[in-house]
Design a protein around this motif. Sequence first.
Motif, PDB file in Angstrom:
ATOM      1  N   ASP A 133       0.972  -1.417  -0.015  1.00 41.00           N
ATOM      2  CA  ASP A 133       0.097   0.000   0.004  1.00 41.00           C
ATOM      3  C   ASP A 133       0.741   1.191  -0.092  1.00 41.00           C
ATOM      4  N   ASP A 184      -4.511  -3.000 -12.016  1.00 45.18           N
ATOM      5  CA  ASP A 184      -5.938  -2.799 -11.939  1.00 45.18           C
ATOM      6  C   ASP A 184      -6.492  -3.785 -10.913  1.00 45.18           C
ATOM      7  N   GLN A 185      -5.589  -4.965 -10.715  1.00 45.27           N
ATOM      8  CA  GLN A 185      -6.260  -6.137  -9.910  1.00 45.27           C
ATOM      9  C   GLN A 185      -5.647  -5.829  -8.187  1.00 45.27           C
ATOM     10  N   TYR A 186      -5.152  -4.828  -8.051  1.00 45.67           N
ATOM     11  CA  TYR A 186      -4.578  -4.651  -6.804  1.00 45.67           C
ATOM     12  C   TYR A 186      -5.705  -4.310  -5.592  1.00 45.67           C
ATOM     13  N   ALA A 187      -6.836  -3.876  -5.637  1.00 43.53           N
ATOM     14  CA  ALA A 187      -7.615  -3.556  -4.673  1.00 43.53           C
ATOM     15  C   ALA A 187      -8.151  -4.921  -4.459  1.00 43.53           C
ATOM     16  N   GLN A 196       0.886   3.936 -10.611  1.00 44.80           N
ATOM     17  CA  GLN A 196      -0.413   3.219 -10.823  1.00 44.80           C
ATOM     18  C   GLN A 196      -0.759   2.302  -9.657  1.00 44.80           C
ATOM     19  N   TRP A 197       0.122   1.858  -9.236  1.00 50.68           N
ATOM     20  CA  TRP A 197      -0.286   0.909  -7.935  1.00 50.68           C
ATOM     21  C   TRP A 197      -1.093   1.762  -6.631  1.00 50.68           C
ATOM     22  N   ARG A 201      -4.510   2.544  -6.706  1.00 50.53           N
ATOM     23  CA  ARG A 201      -5.244   1.678  -6.134  1.00 50.53           C
ATOM     24  C   ARG A 201      -5.070   1.189  -4.757  1.00 50.53           C
ATOM     25  N   TRP A 258      -7.619   0.695  -1.443  1.00 55.11           N
ATOM     26  CA  TRP A 258      -8.600  -0.645  -1.777  1.00 55.11           C
ATOM     27  C   TRP A 258      -9.734  -0.714  -0.656  1.00 55.11           C
TER      28      TRP A 258
END
Length: 135
Positions: free
Chosen positions: A7, A90-93, A117-118, A121, A124
């Motif tokens: 995070d 895009d999958q991090y959350a 970019q991470w 997100r 989350w």
Amino acid sequence: MTVIVTDTGFAPEDWNAPIVALAEIAFHKGAIDLGNTDDPTALQPHLADLSLIRVAFPAFNDGRAFTIARRLRMLGYTGRLRAHGHVIADQYAMIRRVGFDEVEIPEDLAARQPASQWAFRANWQDHHYQARLRA
């Protein structure tokens, strides 16, 4: 070389002990690699002895590792849970919501999807309708 995503952004690898395959669990304590087809219930008797479980994402569109992470948390695993492989920002959350603590990605992916970019997100916990439904 790999990059660890949390995070707070990108970080270098900080795990310095071996990580073994599920088949070697009887001979090793500390860290284990799970494939996306491994049964996480096989780890149940060993969960208290494990500090790190790394779950493979062989392709970004293969969601079986999400289920494995959720099952490990439901079995009571409280240690470090790491997604490993083909994960995109895009999958991090969702990765965080199912119980993963961090993501391990290769340097080339980190170059294509920078920390910003991470980090975008990393909120989350916001807009998490599933938690509201469970309450």
